[in-house]
Design an enzyme around this catalytic site. Structure first.
Site, mmCIF file in Angstrom:
data_model
loop_
_atom_site.group_PDB
_atom_site.id
_atom_site.type_symbol
_atom_site.label_atom_id
_atom_site.label_comp_id
_atom_site.label_asym_id
_atom_site.label_seq_id
_atom_site.Cartn_x
_atom_site.Cartn_y
_atom_site.Cartn_z
ATOM 1 N N CYS A 140 -1.438 2.932 12.098
ATOM 2 C CA CYS A 140 -2.564 1.880 11.371
ATOM 3 C C CYS A 140 -2.112 0.624 12.898
ATOM 4 C CB CYS A 140 -2.164 1.656 9.923
ATOM 5 S SG CYS A 140 -2.437 2.908 8.863
ATOM 6 N N HIS B 20 -4.640 -5.441 8.877
ATOM 7 C CA HIS B 20 -4.559 -4.456 8.438
ATOM 8 C C HIS B 20 -5.013 -4.234 7.040
ATOM 9 C CE1 HIS B 20 -4.508 0.333 8.422
ATOM 10 N NE2 HIS B 20 -3.611 0.335 7.845
ATOM 11 N N ASN C 128 -9.077 2.438 3.955
ATOM 12 C CA ASN C 128 -7.781 1.856 5.186
ATOM 13 C C ASN C 128 -8.558 3.481 6.327
ATOM 14 O OD1 ASN C 128 -5.601 2.161 7.170
ATOM 15 N ND2 ASN C 128 -4.308 2.703 5.431
HETATM 16 N N1 ACO Z 1 -6.241 8.656 -9.274
HETATM 17 C C1 ACO Z 1 -5.071 8.353 -10.515
HETATM 18 N N2 ACO Z 1 -4.459 8.595 -10.307
HETATM 19 C C2 ACO Z 1 -3.453 8.568 -9.749
HETATM 20 C C3 ACO Z 1 -3.670 8.801 -8.540
HETATM 21 C C4 ACO Z 1 -5.551 8.271 -8.100
HETATM 22 N N3 ACO Z 1 -6.487 8.561 -6.989
HETATM 23 N N4 ACO Z 1 -2.720 8.445 -7.145
HETATM 24 C C5 ACO Z 1 -2.010 8.668 -7.884
HETATM 25 N N5 ACO Z 1 -2.477 9.124 -9.237
HETATM 26 C C6 ACO Z 1 -1.331 8.385 -10.385
HETATM 27 C C7 ACO Z 1 0.611 8.829 -9.980
HETATM 28 O O1 ACO Z 1 0.604 10.623 -10.012
HETATM 29 C C8 ACO Z 1 1.009 8.445 -11.025
HETATM 30 O O2 ACO Z 1 0.414 9.263 -12.131
HETATM 31 P P1 ACO Z 1 2.541 9.854 -13.266
HETATM 32 O O3 ACO Z 1 3.325 8.041 -13.369
HETATM 33 O O4 ACO Z 1 1.675 9.882 -14.214
HETATM 34 O O5 ACO Z 1 2.992 10.036 -12.006
HETATM 35 C C9 ACO Z 1 0.372 6.876 -10.917
HETATM 36 O O6 ACO Z 1 -0.894 7.466 -11.133
HETATM 37 C C10 ACO Z 1 1.139 5.457 -9.922
HETATM 38 O O7 ACO Z 1 1.241 6.771 -8.674
HETATM 39 P P2 ACO Z 1 1.877 5.889 -7.673
HETATM 40 O O8 ACO Z 1 1.959 6.830 -6.216
HETATM 41 O O9 ACO Z 1 3.723 5.030 -8.401
HETATM 42 O O10 ACO Z 1 1.130 4.237 -8.009
HETATM 43 P P3 ACO Z 1 1.654 2.708 -6.985
HETATM 44 O O11 ACO Z 1 0.720 2.032 -8.288
HETATM 45 O O12 ACO Z 1 2.547 2.935 -6.097
HETATM 46 O O13 ACO Z 1 0.030 2.956 -6.499
HETATM 47 C C11 ACO Z 1 -0.480 3.210 -3.649
HETATM 48 C C12 ACO Z 1 -0.319 3.747 -5.259
HETATM 49 C C13 ACO Z 1 -2.115 2.682 -3.769
HETATM 50 C C14 ACO Z 1 -0.282 4.338 -2.962
HETATM 51 C C15 ACO Z 1 0.304 2.021 -3.328
HETATM 52 O O14 ACO Z 1 1.681 2.962 -3.767
HETATM 53 C C16 ACO Z 1 -0.295 1.837 -2.088
HETATM 54 O O15 ACO Z 1 -1.101 1.319 -1.679
HETATM 55 N N6 ACO Z 1 1.202 1.849 -1.130
HETATM 56 C C17 ACO Z 1 0.691 1.457 -0.048
HETATM 57 C C18 ACO Z 1 0.686 2.693 0.844
HETATM 58 C C19 ACO Z 1 -0.589 2.551 2.042
HETATM 59 O O16 ACO Z 1 -1.521 1.430 1.530
HETATM 60 N N7 ACO Z 1 -0.424 3.501 3.270
HETATM 61 C C20 ACO Z 1 -1.500 3.043 4.241
HETATM 62 C C21 ACO Z 1 -0.700 2.994 5.325
HETATM 63 S S1 ACO Z 1 0.891 2.310 6.265
HETATM 64 C C22 ACO Z 1 0.400 0.470 5.963
HETATM 65 O O17 ACO Z 1 -1.368 0.984 5.839
HETATM 66 C C23 ACO Z 1 1.021 0.015 5.727
#
Ligand code: ACO
Length: 321
Positions: A113, A248, A278
């Protein structure tokens, strides 16, 4: 002094846009969950015949047209991607041949990224030391092809696309245009938080994206705020001098948290994550092109670009347009 000056920008997206609702027909997710957690509403997904190289070539042609530069003048192509058309040769060489500017330097950079920031840093150094006079710096990805469509925690987050800029080495005044400072970092200890579980030398397969989203989020906000401040300090500037931040586009909440940490008003942050999701290395040049073409970013504006990705790798650049 000699600086690398941005002469034009361009971008390209696959024809097919996929909304959250459409995705929810095949993935156990909802528009509500995706919008609330990420700000993403739609993404473009490459179809048959659309590849990283075809998207990159289209973006490059648009950047050349905007710059008023003929492809034959390009002596350097640096292309950032984690999804090359082939394991080798470099996708940059495919783009070079498609543009018909064969004979100069062309290679790929892999920093996921933050690849565009790495490509920009490398091209800037090469231009300022006379390796070429004019360069194309491209970020292009077809991440949809390395997503695990059974993993709802990752597959909803990414999209495909390409962005490009034309840089030219020019003699400019101190307060003139060009890349003022770039700062790049990597910390290979975090491989397990964000990677692809395959490769030519290990599994012999391409592999799929794996991510521990919550941990990545935490690191992203800290690293991005620090490197932005570092690039600005390198240029002798402060956040108050910034006209536009082009981050980004990973997640709207990361964008908000990073700009809050630096005291940058949200209306100065270019946001395209809602419609592109992304797009990895393509996201910064894509967002830059959107804001140049809609008239927000104008000549003379101070723009800061920033990104973080797998590795981890991260970087920022301060650019006078
Ligand atoms: N739809 C519905 N529910 C979902 C989905 C989905 N697509 N994906 C996960 N869930 C559920 C999980 O199963 C979990 O359920 P549970 O509580 O019953 O176990 C719940 O949602 C919470 O999951 P988390 O992963 O803890 O959710 P979080 O609030 O952390 O959000 C996310 C996830 C959006 C991926 C967030 O952590 C994030 O944006 N992180 C940054 C990652 C990123 O952007 N990476 C890109 C590359 S690096 C960069 O570019 C910076």
């Amino acid at each position: 002094m000699i600086r690398s000056v941005v002469k034009g920008t361009g971008s390209a997206l696959p024809a097919r846009a996929v909304s959250n609702d459409e995705l929810a027909k095949t993935v156990d997710t909802s528009d509500e969950w995706i919008v609330e957690r990420t700000g993403i509403r739609s993404r473009h997904i490459a179809g048959e015949g659309e590849t990283t190289a075809t998207l990159a070539t289209e973006a490059a042609r648009r950047a050349l047209a905007a710059a008023g530069v003929d492809a034959s003048e390009i002596g350097l192509i640096v292309l950032a991607t984690a999804t090359p058309d082939q394991t080798f040769p470099a996708t940059a060489t495919i783009v070079q041949d498609a543009l018909g500017c064969n004979g100069g330097i062309a290679f790929d950079v892999a920093a996921v990224c933050s690849g565009f920031l790495y490509a920009l840093g490398v091209a800037d150094s090469m231009l300022r030391t006379g390796a070429a006079r004019k360069a194309l710096v491209i970020g292009a990805e077809t991440f949809s092809r390395i997503l695990d469509w059974e993993d709802r925690a990752t597959c909803v987050l990414f999209g495909d696309g390409a962005g490009a800029i034309v840089l030219a080495a020019e003699e400019v005044a101190e307060d003139g245009p060009g890349i003022l400072a770039t700062r790049l970092h990597a910390d290979g200890a975090h491989n397990a938080l964000l990677n692809v579980d395959g490769g030519p030398s290990t599994t012999g397969t391409v592999g799929k994206v794996r991510m521990k989203g919550r941990e990545v989020f935490r690191h992203a906000v800290v690293n991005l705020a620090e490197v932005l401040a570092e690039a600005l300090a390198g240029a002798g500037l402060t956040p108050a001098d910034v006209d536009w931040v082009v981050p980004h586009q990973a997640n709207a909440r990361i964008l908000d948290a990073t700009s809050r940490k630096l005291g940058l008003p949200p209306e100065k942050v270019v946001v395209t994550v809602d419609r592109h999701a992304n797009t990895s290395a393509a996201s910064v040049p894509l967002a830059l092109d959107v804001a140049v073409r809609d008239g927000r970013i104008k000549p003379g504006d101070l723009v800061v670009l920033e990104a973080m990705g797998g590795g981890f790798t991260w970087g920022a650049s301060a650019v006078r347009m």
